[in-house]
Design a protein around this motif. Structure first.
Motif, short mmCIF file in Angstrom:
data_model
loop_
_atom_site.label_atom_id
_atom_site.label_comp_id
_atom_site.label_asym_id
_atom_site.label_seq_id
_atom_site.Cartn_x
_atom_site.Cartn_y
_atom_site.Cartn_z
N LYS A 94 -6.90 -31.31 56.36
CA LYS A 94 -5.76 -31.68 57.48
C LYS A 94 -4.42 -32.39 56.79
CE LYS A 94 -5.28 -34.52 61.59
NZ LYS A 94 -5.81 -35.64 62.27
N LYS A 95 -4.65 -33.13 55.70
CA LYS A 95 -3.55 -33.75 54.88
C LYS A 95 -2.77 -32.77 54.32
CE LYS A 95 -5.62 -38.53 54.23
NZ LYS A 95 -5.88 -39.40 53.15
N LEU A 96 -3.50 -31.86 53.70
CA LEU A 96 -2.80 -30.32 52.94
C LEU A 96 -1.97 -29.79 54.04
CD1 LEU A 96 -2.23 -28.97 50.74
CD2 LEU A 96 -4.51 -27.53 50.86
N GLN A 97 -2.71 -29.51 55.31
CA GLN A 97 -2.07 -28.75 56.26
C GLN A 97 -0.77 -29.34 56.82
OE1 GLN A 97 -5.00 -28.22 59.19
NE2 GLN A 97 -5.58 -26.58 58.30
N GLU A 98 -0.73 -30.97 56.96
CA GLU A 98 0.27 -31.54 57.26
C GLU A 98 1.39 -31.54 56.06
OE1 GLU A 98 -1.30 -35.46 57.94
OE2 GLU A 98 -1.92 -35.00 60.05
N LYS A 99 1.17 -31.81 54.88
CA LYS A 99 1.99 -31.82 53.89
C LYS A 99 2.70 -30.40 53.65
CE LYS A 99 2.41 -32.96 49.05
NZ LYS A 99 1.61 -33.46 47.75
N VAL A 100 1.99 -29.11 53.92
CA VAL A 100 2.74 -27.85 53.91
C VAL A 100 3.86 -27.74 55.10
CG1 VAL A 100 2.45 -25.62 54.45
CG2 VAL A 100 0.88 -26.80 52.71
N LYS A 101 3.23 -28.30 56.43
CA LYS A 101 4.28 -28.45 57.49
C LYS A 101 5.37 -28.90 57.21
CE LYS A 101 4.17 -29.41 62.34
NZ LYS A 101 3.47 -29.93 63.45
N GLU A 102 5.21 -30.22 56.53
CA GLU A 102 6.25 -30.99 56.23
C GLU A 102 7.27 -30.31 55.29
OE1 GLU A 102 7.29 -35.30 53.96
OE2 GLU A 102 5.41 -34.96 54.62
N GLN A 103 6.78 -29.62 54.12
CA GLN A 103 7.66 -29.02 53.39
C GLN A 103 8.65 -27.65 54.04
OE1 GLN A 103 8.33 -29.57 50.20
NE2 GLN A 103 7.21 -31.65 50.35
N GLN A 104 7.65 -27.04 54.89
CA GLN A 104 8.21 -25.88 55.58
C GLN A 104 9.55 -26.43 56.50
OE1 GLN A 104 4.72 -24.40 57.56
NE2 GLN A 104 4.44 -22.77 56.14
N GLU A 105 9.35 -27.56 57.26
CA GLU A 105 10.43 -28.31 57.88
C GLU A 105 11.52 -28.44 57.06
OE1 GLU A 105 8.36 -31.50 60.02
OE2 GLU A 105 7.68 -30.09 61.52
N LYS A 106 11.26 -28.99 55.80
CA LYS A 106 12.21 -29.45 55.19
C LYS A 106 13.14 -28.21 54.65
CE LYS A 106 10.67 -33.85 53.13
NZ LYS A 106 10.07 -34.32 51.94
N VAL A 107 12.39 -27.00 54.31
CA VAL A 107 13.10 -25.81 54.03
C VAL A 107 13.96 -25.19 54.96
CG1 VAL A 107 12.62 -23.22 53.17
CG2 VAL A 107 11.07 -25.17 52.15
N GLY A 108 13.41 -25.30 56.29
CA GLY A 108 14.09 -24.70 57.22
C GLY A 108 15.30 -25.54 57.67
N GLU A 109 15.43 -27.04 57.54
CA GLU A 109 16.41 -27.71 57.52
C GLU A 109 17.61 -27.35 56.60
OE1 GLU A 109 15.26 -31.86 57.32
OE2 GLU A 109 14.29 -31.54 59.35
N LYS A 110 17.12 -26.90 55.30
CA LYS A 110 17.99 -26.64 54.28
C LYS A 110 18.57 -25.15 54.89
CE LYS A 110 16.04 -29.21 50.42
NZ LYS A 110 15.44 -28.90 49.18
N VAL A 111 17.84 -24.24 54.97
CA VAL A 111 18.23 -22.91 55.48
C VAL A 111 19.33 -23.18 56.61
CG1 VAL A 111 17.77 -20.84 56.27
CG2 VAL A 111 16.32 -21.89 54.68
N CYS A 112 18.93 -23.79 57.72
CA CYS A 112 20.10 -23.95 58.66
C CYS A 112 21.18 -24.64 58.28
CB CYS A 112 19.04 -25.24 59.83
SG CYS A 112 20.38 -25.26 61.06
N SER A 113 21.15 -25.44 57.20
CA SER A 113 22.33 -26.21 56.73
C SER A 113 23.44 -25.37 56.05
CB SER A 113 21.95 -27.34 55.86
OG SER A 113 22.96 -28.05 55.24
N LEU A 114 22.60 -24.48 55.10
CA LEU A 114 23.45 -23.38 54.57
C LEU A 114 24.03 -22.22 55.48
CD1 LEU A 114 20.94 -22.89 51.41
CD2 LEU A 114 23.13 -23.73 51.34
#
Length: 216
Positions: free
Chosen positions: A189-209
């Protein structure tokens, strides 16, 4: 002492009205406290006595409690609305009990509670008929059963938390296999939460670019 539950000083205007409330008070919570507050405020000058049934009586008529009788008595003693705690309170009160404690009124919510006869008679039928009953209102959204259900619902999380705090699996009634399974599931569960958090950060960066490109 007369038979209406008042002592010989009942005509004394300075004498507090003696109000009695009773219950199990397991996992004492603010719903209990609010009902006792209402009982305490039934009259401008009230002496509130609170009866609490012992474990033997409670387990016989209602079921197992989380807290022991001593813990329940002590919780009540620390409630600011309570003037006196009566341990080993009877399941059904009678005139003898009212006279013994000089009780003028009995406070409780209006729901009927079954007595010990098995005939579904109301525990408070006697005081209601005598005009000695003061109704209190239950607090919606909180009860001992609700609290227990929350614990049951999140059982696995509470077990892991207490294992991490140093309780043994035997103290918690958990098998070796159950403990290992819980720990594996928690790591996943902690691993899934960490992966989701990273995906959200990547998504924010893509949106910003993307926004920067649009501006150019």
């Amino acid at each position: 002492m007369n038979n209406n539950g008042n002592n010989s000083n009942s005509s004394d205007p300075d004498r507090p009205v003696r109000v009695y409330a009773d219950g199990i008070y397991d996992l004492f919570h603010f719903g209990h406290a609010r009902s006792l507050e209402q009982a305490k405020k039934s009259f401008p000058n009230t002496y509130l006595l609170v009866g609490c049934c012992n474990d033997e009586t409670t387990h016989k008529y209602k079921g197992k409690t989380v807290m022991t009788e001593s813990e329940r008595y002590e919780s009540l003693r620390h409630c600011k609305w309570v003037d006196e705690v009566i341990p080993d309170a009877p399941w059904v009160i009678d005139q003898e009990f009212l006279d013994k404690h000089n009780i003028d009124y009995v406070a409780h919510d209006s729901l009927p509670y079954a007595d010990a006869s098995g005939a579904a008679n109301d525990v408070y039928e006697f005081v209601k008929a005598a005009g000695k009953f003061k109704e209190t209102k239950r607090t919606d959204g909180i009860s001992t059963s609700d609290i227990i259900m929350r614990i049951v619902k999140d059982y696995n999380q509470y077990v892991l938390r207490n294992l991490d705090r140093g309780y043994s699996r035997k103290e918690l009634g958990v098998s070796y296999v159950k403990e290992k399974r819980l720990r594996v599931n928690m790591r996943l569960k902690k691993l899934q939460e960490k992966v989701k958090e990273q995906q959200e950060k990547v998504g924010e960066k893509v949106c910003s670019l993307s926004c920067e490109v649009d501006l150019v």
